[in-house]
Write a protein that holds these residues in place. Structure first.
Motif, PDB file in Angstrom:
ATOM      1  N   UNK A   5       3.079  54.484  28.942  1.00  0.00           N
ATOM      2  CA  UNK A   5       3.653  53.219  28.498  1.00  0.00           C
ATOM      3  C   UNK A   5       2.753  52.642  27.406  1.00  0.00           C
ATOM      4  N   UNK A   6       3.274  52.589  26.194  1.00  0.00           N
ATOM      5  CA  UNK A   6       2.502  52.137  25.044  1.00  0.00           C
ATOM      6  C   UNK A   6       2.934  50.733  24.619  1.00  0.00           C
ATOM      7  N   UNK A   7       1.966  49.969  24.171  1.00  0.00           N
ATOM      8  CA  UNK A   7       2.215  48.630  23.638  1.00  0.00           C
ATOM      9  C   UNK A   7       1.923  48.650  22.143  1.00  0.00           C
ATOM     10  N   UNK A   8       2.815  48.047  21.362  1.00  0.00           N
ATOM     11  CA  UNK A   8       2.600  47.878  19.929  1.00  0.00           C
ATOM     12  C   UNK A   8       2.669  46.385  19.603  1.00  0.00           C
ATOM     13  N   UNK A   9       1.662  45.906  18.903  1.00  0.00           N
ATOM     14  CA  UNK A   9       1.634  44.514  18.437  1.00  0.00           C
ATOM     15  C   UNK A   9       1.672  44.518  16.916  1.00  0.00           C
ATOM     16  N   UNK A  10       2.415  43.572  16.330  1.00  0.00           N
ATOM     17  CA  UNK A  10       2.541  43.519  14.868  1.00  0.00           C
ATOM     18  C   UNK A  10       2.314  42.100  14.377  1.00  0.00           C
ATOM     19  N   UNK A  11       1.550  42.007  13.292  1.00  0.00           N
ATOM     20  CA  UNK A  11       1.335  40.728  12.608  1.00  0.00           C
ATOM     21  C   UNK A  11       1.312  40.996  11.114  1.00  0.00           C
ATOM     22  N   UNK A  12       1.427  39.963  10.330  1.00  0.00           N
ATOM     23  CA  UNK A  12       1.440  40.119   8.880  1.00  0.00           C
ATOM     24  C   UNK A  12       0.434  39.162   8.243  1.00  0.00           C
ATOM     25  N   UNK A  13       0.126  39.422   6.979  1.00  0.00           N
ATOM     26  CA  UNK A  13      -0.802  38.565   6.254  1.00  0.00           C
ATOM     27  C   UNK A  13      -0.427  38.570   4.780  1.00  0.00           C
ATOM     28  N   UNK A  14      -0.574  37.432   4.147  1.00  0.00           N
ATOM     29  CA  UNK A  14      -0.182  37.298   2.751  1.00  0.00           C
ATOM     30  C   UNK A  14       1.145  36.583   2.637  1.00  0.00           C
ATOM     31  N   UNK A  28       0.789  42.367   3.586  1.00  0.00           N
ATOM     32  CA  UNK A  28       0.496  43.470   4.496  1.00  0.00           C
ATOM     33  C   UNK A  28       1.072  43.212   5.890  1.00  0.00           C
ATOM     34  N   UNK A  29       1.459  44.311   6.532  1.00  0.00           N
ATOM     35  CA  UNK A  29       1.832  44.281   7.937  1.00  0.00           C
ATOM     36  C   UNK A  29       0.846  45.137   8.704  1.00  0.00           C
ATOM     37  N   UNK A  30       0.361  44.631   9.819  1.00  0.00           N
ATOM     38  CA  UNK A  30      -0.654  45.329  10.610  1.00  0.00           C
ATOM     39  C   UNK A  30      -0.113  45.582  12.013  1.00  0.00           C
ATOM     40  N   UNK A  31      -0.051  46.847  12.393  1.00  0.00           N
ATOM     41  CA  UNK A  31       0.393  47.213  13.726  1.00  0.00           C
ATOM     42  C   UNK A  31      -0.745  47.843  14.511  1.00  0.00           C
ATOM     43  N   UNK A  32      -0.856  47.496  15.772  1.00  0.00           N
ATOM     44  CA  UNK A  32      -1.886  48.082  16.634  1.00  0.00           C
ATOM     45  C   UNK A  32      -1.207  48.613  17.894  1.00  0.00           C
ATOM     46  N   UNK A  33      -1.556  49.827  18.281  1.00  0.00           N
ATOM     47  CA  UNK A  33      -0.943  50.473  19.438  1.00  0.00           C
ATOM     48  C   UNK A  33      -2.012  50.871  20.450  1.00  0.00           C
ATOM     49  N   UNK A  34      -1.706  50.684  21.721  1.00  0.00           N
ATOM     50  CA  UNK A  34      -2.624  51.084  22.777  1.00  0.00           C
ATOM     51  C   UNK A  34      -1.828  51.321  24.061  1.00  0.00           C
TER      52      UNK A  34
END
Length: 267
Positions: A5-14, A28-34
């Motif tokens: 079961x993976x979690x992805x979080x997304x945020x943007x900047x600019x 930019x869009x920044x995604x982090x998965x764990x």
């Protein structure tokens, strides 16, 4: 068969706008998965530097460069992966086509859905979001090759009420339909499900954490004459191969051109 079961979080900047008065030409869009089972330990290790236990969330413009570097070094040692998608809003081809695309989309939205046009910032945001999520999830299968199901949480970025279903439910379905055949073709594990996207519209550890992750990258995309400009954090994460980067400018241009070319009547 078992799966992760993976979690992805997304945020943007600019600012995803076309103007000549911006701190940066990049959005930019920044995604982090764990893995979901690692979330508690990840947040515990990030509690101090990411302000997870603070009474108020950290503000990006109040985070100093030294703290950002500490945050990057901390991320480098955690069981997670990051993908950064960036669009150069100063690109002349992008600027030329996106105005036409905005008008094209406005006519289609009015004729078929009787709703207002989607402004340029929302167009750019959607392209960056799709590019980031696709590459982050396919990157997981390329690296680990094990079966997985994904739950995706995105920053509550002023999505018009009329587009909520498209942005959350349809996007998950579209991602699944694009990625699942690739996994089968290249025998990279099975994509079990992608749940409908959820909005991070309330203060939470997830929201604060991904805000902090985005802050570690945005400084490298500021104009070099900005006093907050720094590439140290990005270089630290590149060195340990914890983060991958992609220029989504041409991706955005290609999507807009392809959609308009497919239209039966562009008049």
């Amino acid at each position: 068969m078992p799966f992760k079961n993976m979690v992805v979080l997304f945020d943007e900047s600019g600012t995803p706008a076309i103007s000549n008065d911006q701190r940066t030409d990049w959005f930019i869009g920044v995604g982090v998965a764990y893995q979901q089972s690692n979330e508690k330990s990840i947040f515990a290790k990030c509690e101090a530097d990411f302000g997870l236990s603070n009474s108020k969330p950290l503000k990006n413009n109040r985070i100093g460069t030294s703290r950002v570097i500490r945050m990057a070094n901390l991320l480098a040692g955690l069981p997670l992966s990051v993908y950064v998608s960036a669009v150069n809003t100063a690109n002349p081809t992008l600027r030329n086509i996106i105005g036409k695309y905005e008008s094209f989309g406005a006519k289609a939205r009015q004729n078929f859905r009787q709703i207002r046009k989607r402004p340029i910032p929302q167009i750019i945001h959607s392209h960056v979001l799709d590019h980031c999520l696709f590459n982050l999830i396919t990157g997981y299968f390329e690296e680990y090759g094990s079966n997985a199901a994904f739950a995706i949480f995105i920053d509550d970025w002023s999505i018009p009420e009329n587009d909520i279903d498209i942005s959350l439910e349809h996007r998950a379905k579209s991602l699944y339909e694009k990625i699942s055949p690739l996994c089968s073709k290249f025998k990279k594990g099975r994509l079990v499900t992608i749940a409908p996207l959820e909005l991070l519209n309330k203060d939470s550890d997830k929201k604060r954490f991904v805000d902090g992750v985005a802050s570690t990258f945005n400084r490298a995309y500021l104009n070099p004459n900005n006093k907050k400009y720094s590439i140290e954090a990005v270089e630290a994460l590149k060195k340990c191969k914890r983060a991958q980067f992609g220029d989504a400018t041409q991706h955005s241009i290609d999507i807009m051109q392809r959609v308009m070319n497919k239209a039966p009547d562009r008049g």
